[in-house]
Design a protein around this motif. Structure first.
Motif, PDB file in Angstrom:
ATOM      1  N   GLN A   1      35.171  41.489  20.131  1.00  0.00           N
ATOM      2  CA  GLN A   1      34.810  41.110  21.496  1.00  0.00           C
ATOM      3  C   GLN A   1      35.773  41.715  22.501  1.00  0.00           C
ATOM      4  OE1 GLN A   1      32.684  39.896  23.341  1.00  0.00           O
ATOM      5  NE2 GLN A   1      31.322  38.528  22.212  1.00  0.00           N
ATOM      6  N   VAL A   2      35.236  42.015  23.655  1.00  0.00           N
ATOM      7  CA  VAL A   2      36.039  42.566  24.740  1.00  0.00           C
ATOM      8  C   VAL A   2      35.897  41.653  25.953  1.00  0.00           C
ATOM      9  CG1 VAL A   2      36.343  44.504  26.317  1.00  0.00           C
ATOM     10  CG2 VAL A   2      35.783  44.937  23.918  1.00  0.00           C
ATOM     11  N   HIS A   3      37.011  41.368  26.593  1.00  0.00           N
ATOM     12  CA  HIS A   3      36.991  40.538  27.789  1.00  0.00           C
ATOM     13  C   HIS A   3      37.595  41.307  28.952  1.00  0.00           C
ATOM     14  CE1 HIS A   3      35.875  36.969  25.489  1.00  0.00           C
ATOM     15  NE2 HIS A   3      36.737  37.388  24.578  1.00  0.00           N
ATOM     16  N   LEU A   4      36.957  41.188  30.102  1.00  0.00           N
ATOM     17  CA  LEU A   4      37.481  41.767  31.333  1.00  0.00           C
ATOM     18  C   LEU A   4      37.837  40.627  32.267  1.00  0.00           C
ATOM     19  CD1 LEU A   4      34.938  44.677  32.010  1.00  0.00           C
ATOM     20  CD2 LEU A   4      37.023  44.710  30.652  1.00  0.00           C
ATOM     21  N   VAL A   5      39.063  40.628  32.745  1.00  0.00           N
ATOM     22  CA  VAL A   5      39.522  39.564  33.630  1.00  0.00           C
ATOM     23  C   VAL A   5      39.955  40.167  34.959  1.00  0.00           C
ATOM     24  CG1 VAL A   5      41.171  37.701  33.977  1.00  0.00           C
ATOM     25  CG2 VAL A   5      40.254  38.152  31.693  1.00  0.00           C
ATOM     26  N   GLU A   6      39.285  39.727  36.016  1.00  0.00           N
ATOM     27  CA  GLU A   6      39.564  40.250  37.352  1.00  0.00           C
ATOM     28  C   GLU A   6      40.495  39.317  38.115  1.00  0.00           C
ATOM     29  OE1 GLU A   6      34.896  41.511  37.428  1.00  0.00           O
ATOM     30  OE2 GLU A   6      35.747  39.503  37.549  1.00  0.00           O
ATOM     31  N   SER A   7      41.209  39.881  39.058  1.00  0.00           N
ATOM     32  CA  SER A   7      42.059  39.097  39.949  1.00  0.00           C
ATOM     33  C   SER A   7      42.223  39.844  41.258  1.00  0.00           C
ATOM     34  CB  SER A   7      43.434  38.844  39.313  1.00  0.00           C
ATOM     35  OG  SER A   7      44.096  40.055  39.046  1.00  0.00           O
ATOM     36  N   GLY A   8      42.663  39.116  42.284  1.00  0.00           N
ATOM     37  CA  GLY A   8      42.988  39.758  43.549  1.00  0.00           C
ATOM     38  C   GLY A   8      42.021  39.520  44.688  1.00  0.00           C
ATOM     39  N   GLY A   9      40.911  38.853  44.436  1.00  0.00           N
ATOM     40  CA  GLY A   9      39.985  38.572  45.524  1.00  0.00           C
ATOM     41  C   GLY A   9      40.550  37.532  46.470  1.00  0.00           C
TER      42      GLY A   9
ATOM     43  N   VAL B   1      30.683  39.434  45.969  1.00  0.00           N
ATOM     44  CA  VAL B   1      31.358  39.200  44.698  1.00  0.00           C
ATOM     45  C   VAL B   1      31.550  40.570  44.047  1.00  0.00           C
ATOM     46  CG1 VAL B   1      31.274  38.108  42.438  1.00  0.00           C
ATOM     47  CG2 VAL B   1      30.346  36.930  44.449  1.00  0.00           C
ATOM     48  N   TYR B   2      32.769  40.862  43.666  1.00  0.00           N
ATOM     49  CA  TYR B   2      33.103  42.148  43.065  1.00  0.00           C
ATOM     50  C   TYR B   2      33.246  41.979  41.551  1.00  0.00           C
ATOM     51  CZ  TYR B   2      33.777  44.334  47.589  1.00  0.00           C
ATOM     52  OH  TYR B   2      33.567  44.861  48.854  1.00  0.00           O
ATOM     53  N   TYR B   3      32.573  42.861  40.823  1.00  0.00           N
ATOM     54  CA  TYR B   3      32.560  42.811  39.362  1.00  0.00           C
ATOM     55  C   TYR B   3      33.186  44.067  38.789  1.00  0.00           C
ATOM     56  CZ  TYR B   3      29.070  39.110  39.980  1.00  0.00           C
ATOM     57  OH  TYR B   3      28.408  37.971  40.342  1.00  0.00           O
ATOM     58  N   CYS B   4      33.976  43.870  37.765  1.00  0.00           N
ATOM     59  CA  CYS B   4      34.565  44.975  37.027  1.00  0.00           C
ATOM     60  C   CYS B   4      33.641  45.334  35.854  1.00  0.00           C
ATOM     61  CB  CYS B   4      35.930  44.531  36.499  1.00  0.00           C
ATOM     62  SG  CYS B   4      36.727  45.658  35.383  1.00  0.00           S
ATOM     63  N   ASN B   5      33.569  46.611  35.550  1.00  0.00           N
ATOM     64  CA  ASN B   5      32.749  47.094  34.432  1.00  0.00           C
ATOM     65  C   ASN B   5      33.533  48.107  33.626  1.00  0.00           C
ATOM     66  OD1 ASN B   5      30.735  49.600  33.693  1.00  0.00           O
ATOM     67  ND2 ASN B   5      29.853  47.610  33.189  1.00  0.00           N
ATOM     68  N   ALA B   6      33.331  48.101  32.317  1.00  0.00           N
ATOM     69  CA  ALA B   6      33.989  49.087  31.469  1.00  0.00           C
ATOM     70  C   ALA B   6      33.085  49.442  30.299  1.00  0.00           C
ATOM     71  CB  ALA B   6      35.325  48.550  30.962  1.00  0.00           C
ATOM     72  N   VAL B   7      33.081  50.707  29.958  1.00  0.00           N
ATOM     73  CA  VAL B   7      32.365  51.190  28.781  1.00  0.00           C
ATOM     74  C   VAL B   7      33.405  51.385  27.688  1.00  0.00           C
ATOM     75  CG1 VAL B   7      30.908  53.001  27.848  1.00  0.00           C
ATOM     76  CG2 VAL B   7      30.637  52.294  30.238  1.00  0.00           C
TER      77      VAL B   7
ATOM     78  N   TRP C   1      31.345  43.407  31.290  1.00  0.00           N
ATOM     79  CA  TRP C   1      31.490  42.983  32.677  1.00  0.00           C
ATOM     80  C   TRP C   1      32.502  41.852  32.804  1.00  0.00           C
ATOM     81  CZ3 TRP C   1      28.917  45.355  36.678  1.00  0.00           C
ATOM     82  CH2 TRP C   1      27.888  46.226  36.320  1.00  0.00           C
ATOM     83  N   GLY C   2      33.203  41.839  33.927  1.00  0.00           N
ATOM     84  CA  GLY C   2      34.051  40.711  34.263  1.00  0.00           C
ATOM     85  C   GLY C   2      33.227  39.593  34.866  1.00  0.00           C
ATOM     86  N   GLN C   3      33.918  38.492  35.157  1.00  0.00           N
ATOM     87  CA  GLN C   3      33.217  37.313  35.659  1.00  0.00           C
ATOM     88  C   GLN C   3      32.962  37.370  37.164  1.00  0.00           C
ATOM     89  OE1 GLN C   3      36.418  37.517  35.113  1.00  0.00           O
ATOM     90  NE2 GLN C   3      37.460  36.509  36.821  1.00  0.00           N
ATOM     91  N   GLY C   4      33.609  38.300  37.825  1.00  0.00           N
ATOM     92  CA  GLY C   4      33.425  38.450  39.267  1.00  0.00           C
ATOM     93  C   GLY C   4      34.524  37.769  40.061  1.00  0.00           C
ATOM     94  N   THR C   5      34.877  38.372  41.184  1.00  0.00           N
ATOM     95  CA  THR C   5      35.863  37.787  42.086  1.00  0.00           C
ATOM     96  C   THR C   5      35.341  37.908  43.521  1.00  0.00           C
ATOM     97  OG1 THR C   5      38.206  37.774  42.726  1.00  0.00           O
ATOM     98  CG2 THR C   5      37.222  39.936  42.295  1.00  0.00           C
ATOM     99  N   GLN C   6      35.452  36.822  44.261  1.00  0.00           N
ATOM    100  CA  GLN C   6      34.890  36.791  45.608  1.00  0.00           C
ATOM    101  C   GLN C   6      35.828  37.481  46.592  1.00  0.00           C
ATOM    102  OE1 GLN C   6      31.858  35.324  46.816  1.00  0.00           O
ATOM    103  NE2 GLN C   6      32.457  36.432  48.690  1.00  0.00           N
ATOM    104  N   VAL C   7      35.251  38.352  47.401  1.00  0.00           N
ATOM    105  CA  VAL C   7      35.968  38.968  48.520  1.00  0.00           C
ATOM    106  C   VAL C   7      35.227  38.577  49.800  1.00  0.00           C
ATOM    107  CG1 VAL C   7      36.590  41.125  49.662  1.00  0.00           C
ATOM    108  CG2 VAL C   7      36.890  40.883  47.188  1.00  0.00           C
ATOM    109  N   THR C   8      35.926  37.939  50.715  1.00  0.00           N
ATOM    110  CA  THR C   8      35.327  37.525  51.977  1.00  0.00           C
ATOM    111  C   THR C   8      36.140  38.108  53.122  1.00  0.00           C
ATOM    112  OG1 THR C   8      34.560  35.443  50.997  1.00  0.00           O
ATOM    113  CG2 THR C   8      34.611  35.577  53.398  1.00  0.00           C
ATOM    114  N   VAL C   9      35.451  38.823  54.000  1.00  0.00           N
ATOM    115  CA  VAL C   9      36.107  39.451  55.139  1.00  0.00           C
ATOM    116  C   VAL C   9      35.581  38.797  56.407  1.00  0.00           C
ATOM    117  CG1 VAL C   9      36.643  41.607  56.317  1.00  0.00           C
ATOM    118  CG2 VAL C   9      36.236  41.608  53.845  1.00  0.00           C
ATOM    119  N   SER C  10      36.457  38.171  57.151  1.00  0.00           N
ATOM    120  CA  SER C  10      36.053  37.495  58.386  1.00  0.00           C
ATOM    121  C   SER C  10      36.188  38.430  59.579  1.00  0.00           C
ATOM    122  CB  SER C  10      36.905  36.249  58.598  1.00  0.00           C
ATOM    123  OG  SER C  10      38.271  36.607  58.758  1.00  0.00           O
ATOM    124  N   SER C  11      35.314  38.232  60.545  1.00  0.00           N
ATOM    125  CA  SER C  11      35.330  39.104  61.728  1.00  0.00           C
ATOM    126  C   SER C  11      36.225  38.542  62.815  1.00  0.00           C
ATOM    127  CB  SER C  11      33.904  39.257  62.261  1.00  0.00           C
ATOM    128  OG  SER C  11      33.353  38.005  62.564  1.00  0.00           O
TER     129      SER C  11
END
Length: 120
Positions: free
Chosen positions: A1-9, A92-98, A110-120
């Motif tokens: 199994q391969v796991h992708l873990v995202e961070s930084g959102g 929501v930003y997702y990481c992908n790897a082959v 695929w990673g689980q996704g990390t939310q990026v919110t940009v306010s105006s």
């Protein structure tokens, strides 16, 4: 199994910066392309940027000149530096790897996704 873990959102004001990271772990012989996708509410998932094992990069037009994708092959990690963020980058930003997991087997992970919110 391969796991992708995202961070930084997170939440940032327009014009600000964020750096996303995605680390792959598990049974990994090698990784081919790695990339970042995003999905905004009501929209389809789209490719933001990808990078080959050799370092060749590709970006969607809307982020060219603002985002930079990079990878550390020794750490099986891909990064996305996002500068001059705009409200339309909110998603929501997702990481992908082959990934080659051995014995000629490749998988698309695929990673689980990390939310990026940009306010105006």
């Amino acid at each position: 199994q391969v796991h992708l873990v995202e961070s930084g959102g997170g939440l940032v004001q327009a014009g600000g910066s964020l750096r996303l990271s995605c680390a792959a772990s598990g049974i990994i012989f090698s990784i081919n392309a790695m990339g970042w996708y995003r999905q905004a509410p009501g929209k389809e998932r789209e490719l933001v940027a990808d990078i080959s094992s050799g370092g060749s990069t590709n970006y969607v037009d809307s982020v060219k000149g603002r985002f930079t994708i990079s990878r550390d092959n020794a750490k099986n990690t891909v990064y996305l530096q996002m500068n001059s963020l705009k409200p339309e980058d909110t998603a929501v930003y997702y990481c992908n790897a082959v990934v080659h997991t051995g014995w000629g087997k490749w998988g698309d992970y695929w990673g689980q996704g990390t939310q990026v919110t940009v306010s105006s």
